[in-house]
Design a protein around this motif. Sequence first.
Motif, PDB file in Angstrom:
ATOM      1  N   VAL A 237      -4.024   2.828  -0.299  1.00 54.50           N
ATOM      2  CA  VAL A 237      -4.764   1.915  -1.155  1.00 54.50           C
ATOM      3  C   VAL A 237      -3.882   0.724  -1.484  1.00 54.50           C
ATOM      4  N   THR A 238      -4.501  -0.423  -1.667  1.00 51.95           N
ATOM      5  CA  THR A 238      -3.751  -1.643  -1.892  1.00 51.95           C
ATOM      6  C   THR A 238      -3.305  -1.796  -3.332  1.00 51.95           C
TER       7      THR A 238
ATOM      8  N   LYS B  95     -19.122  -2.354  -0.499  1.00 47.42           N
ATOM      9  CA  LYS B  95     -19.509  -1.658   0.725  1.00 47.42           C
ATOM     10  C   LYS B  95     -19.929  -0.233   0.400  1.00 47.42           C
TER      11      LYS B  95
ATOM     12  N   ASP C 126     -13.049  -2.033  -4.686  1.00 49.09           N
ATOM     13  CA  ASP C 126     -14.059  -2.782  -3.938  1.00 49.09           C
ATOM     14  C   ASP C 126     -15.342  -1.958  -3.873  1.00 49.09           C
TER      15      ASP C 126
ATOM     16  N   SER D 116       0.851  -1.183   0.000  1.00 56.28           N
ATOM     17  CA  SER D 116       0.000   0.000   0.000  1.00 56.28           C
ATOM     18  C   SER D 116       0.881   1.225   0.000  1.00 56.28           C
TER      19      SER D 116
ATOM     20  N   ASN E  54     -14.805   9.184  -2.432  1.00 54.46           N
ATOM     21  CA  ASN E  54     -13.569   8.564  -1.964  1.00 54.46           C
ATOM     22  C   ASN E  54     -12.596   8.531  -3.136  1.00 54.46           C
TER      23      ASN E  54
ATOM     24  N   GLY F 195      -8.755   7.349  -4.479  1.00 54.67           N
ATOM     25  CA  GLY F 195      -7.574   6.529  -4.253  1.00 54.67           C
ATOM     26  C   GLY F 195      -6.432   6.976  -5.128  1.00 54.67           C
TER      27      GLY F 195
ATOM     28  N   LEU G 194     -16.447   2.767   4.997  1.00 52.89           N
ATOM     29  CA  LEU G 194     -14.995   2.730   4.860  1.00 52.89           C
ATOM     30  C   LEU G 194     -14.333   3.614   5.912  1.00 52.89           C
TER      31      LEU G 194
ATOM     32  N   GLU H 212      -4.992   7.421   0.098  1.00 49.53           N
ATOM     33  CA  GLU H 212      -6.416   7.273  -0.153  1.00 49.53           C
ATOM     34  C   GLU H 212      -7.143   8.247   0.752  1.00 49.53           C
TER      35      GLU H 212
ATOM     36  N   VAL I 161      -7.214   0.335   1.955  1.00 48.47           N
ATOM     37  CA  VAL I 161      -8.508   0.212   1.279  1.00 48.47           C
ATOM     38  C   VAL I 161      -8.266  -0.193  -0.166  1.00 48.47           C
ATOM     39  N   ASP I 162      -9.077  -1.109  -0.665  1.00 45.80           N
ATOM     40  CA  ASP I 162      -9.040  -1.474  -2.075  1.00 45.80           C
ATOM     41  C   ASP I 162      -9.990  -0.541  -2.824  1.00 45.80           C
TER      42      ASP I 162
END
Length: 375
Positions: free
Chosen positions: A372-373, A360, A357, A61, A319, A321, A365, A65, A353-354
């Motif tokens: 971020v991954t 969700k 994804d 990571s 959000n 990233g 989050l 993010e 955080v991905d």
Amino acid sequence: MGKTVPEDRPGDEPPVSDEEWAEFLRRAEEGGRDAPVEPSARARMVTARLRAEESAAGRASRWSERPRKRRRLGLVLAGVSVLALSVVAVRPEAVVDGLPGAAGGSGPDAAPLAAETARPTAAPSEELFPDMPTVREPFRGSPAAAWADGAAGIQVPAAEAVGGMSEDQVAHALRSTKELLVASNLDPATLRGGHPGKALLLLDPLQKDGHGLLVKGLREPREDQDPLWLFSRFDPAEVRVVGEVVKTRGRMTFGKGDRDGSVEVRADYTFVYPLIKAKPGAEEVTRTIVRREVSVTLYDPARTVTTPGRLVVGAWNTNSGNSDCARDGDGFLHPRFQEDMTGLTPGPSGPAVDPYDRSKDLGALPQECGTVTRT
């Protein structure tokens, strides 16, 4: 104090013409793009080096993010009391004002995904995407390689009468919401930091804490009035989007609004931007991923005092990233590149955080700057 955008900087540019906008929408719907360009020998060497570094370090990571803002906007409407709405923000809570009372291509092996019709149950597998992006294939190594191109990924559901609104009124609300997403997140002028005039024309100018707040943020961006809450903007002196394609995935739904004579449209979309530095000779490609949850309402002007045909923003939640959190509040997203981080101490150490994804809600989050991954 936030800085004021000086004259002749991006942000003061006039809106694009109707003809240019129509041409952009047409090309976006058709998935138009530049012909692929074969990377230079040096670009291939850089790609090989980055792959080696990625293999040695693992998919750590390394990119910041930021959950930009979760905000519910209030309204004051003629003939009714002030609505009692909860106000939710990432950090400080705030009471908001409202209305006055009287919008590169994918890899060759990418199979296009079917349109998203419900919330996914899990994130895309990371094992399927080991490669690094290139100028020719800027979405290589990303789940977005199989996503739709630009406006084609924003599919409007079939309209039907709801909440005392006719089928035609609902259809107008849905079309306007798509145009708002396109103008805010895909319009090349907006991405270059230009003035998002087409997007603003879709919003009700009577709403001080929607349209009005965004106008203030564009003139004087800062953390408490950030145009990035709705617009995706990059500093053209820093970076440029690779090619003409931004990958898009999400869904749109609608239902009765907060009263008879209104329809609420809810949109949840992720936008993936491939970027390269604006400096001469730049070759490394990185990506910034922005997910937005937005709700807008169209009111029947015969029942509620609004500007006919314009959207009222009910809530936004964003959000981003791979955008430098240390530079929040200047009105631009700031992607980070691997070449700038080689040999540096680790960056943000917050929760990982991905950004791909979508299983969700954004509100679930972590609400602080983290990592971020993958990008």
